[in-house]
Design a protein around this motif. Structure first.
Motif, PDB file in Angstrom:
ATOM      1  N   PRO A  40       0.810  -1.218   0.000  1.00  0.00           N
ATOM      2  CA  PRO A  40       0.000   0.000   0.000  1.00  0.00           C
ATOM      3  C   PRO A  40       0.847   1.274   0.000  1.00  0.00           C
ATOM      4  N   GLU A  41       0.156   2.381  -0.101  1.00  0.00           N
ATOM      5  CA  GLU A  41       0.799   3.699  -0.121  1.00  0.00           C
ATOM      6  C   GLU A  41       1.815   3.827   1.005  1.00  0.00           C
ATOM      7  N   ASP A  42       3.013   4.284   0.626  1.00  0.00           N
ATOM      8  CA  ASP A  42       4.103   4.390   1.589  1.00  0.00           C
ATOM      9  C   ASP A  42       5.147   5.341   1.023  1.00  0.00           C
ATOM     10  N   THR A  43       6.215   5.517   1.762  1.00  0.00           N
ATOM     11  CA  THR A  43       7.307   6.369   1.288  1.00  0.00           C
ATOM     12  C   THR A  43       8.057   5.685   0.151  1.00  0.00           C
ATOM     13  N   HIS A  44       8.785   6.465  -0.584  1.00  0.00           N
ATOM     14  CA  HIS A  44       9.609   5.937  -1.680  1.00  0.00           C
ATOM     15  C   HIS A  44      10.555   4.872  -1.149  1.00  0.00           C
ATOM     16  N   GLN A  45      11.230   5.146  -0.045  1.00  0.00           N
ATOM     17  CA  GLN A  45      12.205   4.209   0.506  1.00  0.00           C
ATOM     18  C   GLN A  45      11.547   2.920   0.995  1.00  0.00           C
ATOM     19  N   ALA A  46      10.408   3.033   1.650  1.00  0.00           N
ATOM     20  CA  ALA A  46       9.711   1.838   2.135  1.00  0.00           C
ATOM     21  C   ALA A  46       9.272   0.957   0.969  1.00  0.00           C
ATOM     22  N   CYS A  47       8.812   1.574  -0.102  1.00  0.00           N
ATOM     23  CA  CYS A  47       8.422   0.800  -1.288  1.00  0.00           C
ATOM     24  C   CYS A  47       9.644   0.159  -1.940  1.00  0.00           C
ATOM     25  N   LEU A  48      10.722   0.880  -2.018  1.00  0.00           N
ATOM     26  CA  LEU A  48      11.963   0.327  -2.562  1.00  0.00           C
ATOM     27  C   LEU A  48      12.425  -0.869  -1.727  1.00  0.00           C
ATOM     28  N   ASP A  49      12.366  -0.735  -0.428  1.00  0.00           N
ATOM     29  CA  ASP A  49      12.746  -1.844   0.462  1.00  0.00           C
ATOM     30  C   ASP A  49      11.855  -3.065   0.222  1.00  0.00           C
ATOM     31  N   PHE A  50      10.559  -2.829   0.048  1.00  0.00           N
ATOM     32  CA  PHE A  50       9.632  -3.927  -0.205  1.00  0.00           C
ATOM     33  C   PHE A  50       9.998  -4.653  -1.497  1.00  0.00           C
ATOM     34  N   VAL A  51      10.252  -3.898  -2.546  1.00  0.00           N
ATOM     35  CA  VAL A  51      10.612  -4.499  -3.840  1.00  0.00           C
ATOM     36  C   VAL A  51      11.899  -5.304  -3.703  1.00  0.00           C
ATOM     37  N   GLU A  52      12.895  -4.740  -3.063  1.00  0.00           N
ATOM     38  CA  GLU A  52      14.172  -5.439  -2.916  1.00  0.00           C
ATOM     39  C   GLU A  52      14.025  -6.721  -2.108  1.00  0.00           C
ATOM     40  N   GLU A  53      13.119  -6.735  -1.139  1.00  0.00           N
ATOM     41  CA  GLU A  53      12.907  -7.926  -0.318  1.00  0.00           C
ATOM     42  C   GLU A  53      12.108  -9.007  -1.046  1.00  0.00           C
ATOM     43  N   HIS A  54      11.123  -8.596  -1.846  1.00  0.00           N
ATOM     44  CA  HIS A  54      10.190  -9.554  -2.435  1.00  0.00           C
ATOM     45  C   HIS A  54      10.476  -9.954  -3.883  1.00  0.00           C
ATOM     46  N   TRP A  55      11.163  -9.118  -4.643  1.00  0.00           N
ATOM     47  CA  TRP A  55      11.431  -9.442  -6.047  1.00  0.00           C
ATOM     48  C   TRP A  55      12.847  -9.967  -6.152  1.00  0.00           C
ATOM     49  N   THR A  56      13.004 -11.235  -5.810  1.00  0.00           N
ATOM     50  CA  THR A  56      14.341 -11.831  -5.754  1.00  0.00           C
ATOM     51  C   THR A  56      14.719 -12.567  -7.032  1.00  0.00           C
ATOM     52  N   ASP A  57      13.758 -12.836  -7.891  1.00  0.00           N
ATOM     53  CA  ASP A  57      14.010 -13.495  -9.166  1.00  0.00           C
ATOM     54  C   ASP A  57      13.456 -12.604 -10.263  1.00  0.00           C
ATOM     55  N   MET A  58      14.334 -12.007 -11.038  1.00  0.00           N
ATOM     56  CA  MET A  58      13.910 -11.020 -12.040  1.00  0.00           C
ATOM     57  C   MET A  58      13.266 -11.648 -13.273  1.00  0.00           C
ATOM     58  N   ARG A  59      13.348 -12.956 -13.394  1.00  0.00           N
ATOM     59  CA  ARG A  59      12.759 -13.598 -14.570  1.00  0.00           C
ATOM     60  C   ARG A  59      11.238 -13.526 -14.504  1.00  0.00           C
ATOM     61  N   PRO A  60      10.592 -13.344 -15.651  1.00  0.00           N
ATOM     62  CA  PRO A  60       9.138 -13.428 -15.669  1.00  0.00           C
ATOM     63  C   PRO A  60       8.708 -14.824 -15.202  1.00  0.00           C
ATOM     64  N   ARG A  61       7.589 -14.891 -14.534  1.00  0.00           N
ATOM     65  CA  ARG A  61       7.085 -16.154 -13.999  1.00  0.00           C
ATOM     66  C   ARG A  61       6.978 -17.231 -15.084  1.00  0.00           C
ATOM     67  N   SER A  62       6.539 -16.845 -16.293  1.00  0.00           N
ATOM     68  CA  SER A  62       6.387 -17.817 -17.370  1.00  0.00           C
ATOM     69  C   SER A  62       7.735 -18.424 -17.769  1.00  0.00           C
TER      70      SER A  62
END
Length: 70
Positions: A40-62
């Motif tokens: 949800p809505e958050d600061t730029h840094q908090a969103c960046l931290d979320f992405v870095e924590e959760h998007w660990t495999d850059m390949r498309p799911r397919s």
């Protein structure tokens, strides 16, 4: 008015698509079709931290599925 994607003082959300790809999105811009809010809505840094924590495999799911790795 500058580019809202470059304004680190603005509020952002984190979006994810069906391929498991993430995007930081300024709240001042409508969420595009095919994307859902993953954080949800958050600061730029908090969103960046979320992405870095959760998007660990850059390949498309397919691609990960095709390689038998999902």
């Amino acid at each position: 008015m500058g580019n809202p994607f470059d304004d680190t003082e603005a509020k952002f959300v984190v979006l994810v698509n069906d391929e498991g790809q993430y995007s930081m999105w300024p709240t001042a811009v409508d969420v595009p079709a095919g994307w859902t809010v993953a954080h949800p809505e958050d600061t730029h840094q908090a969103c960046l931290d979320f992405v870095e924590e959760h998007w660990t495999d850059m390949r498309p799911r397919s691609l990960a599925r095709a390689m038998g790795e999902e």
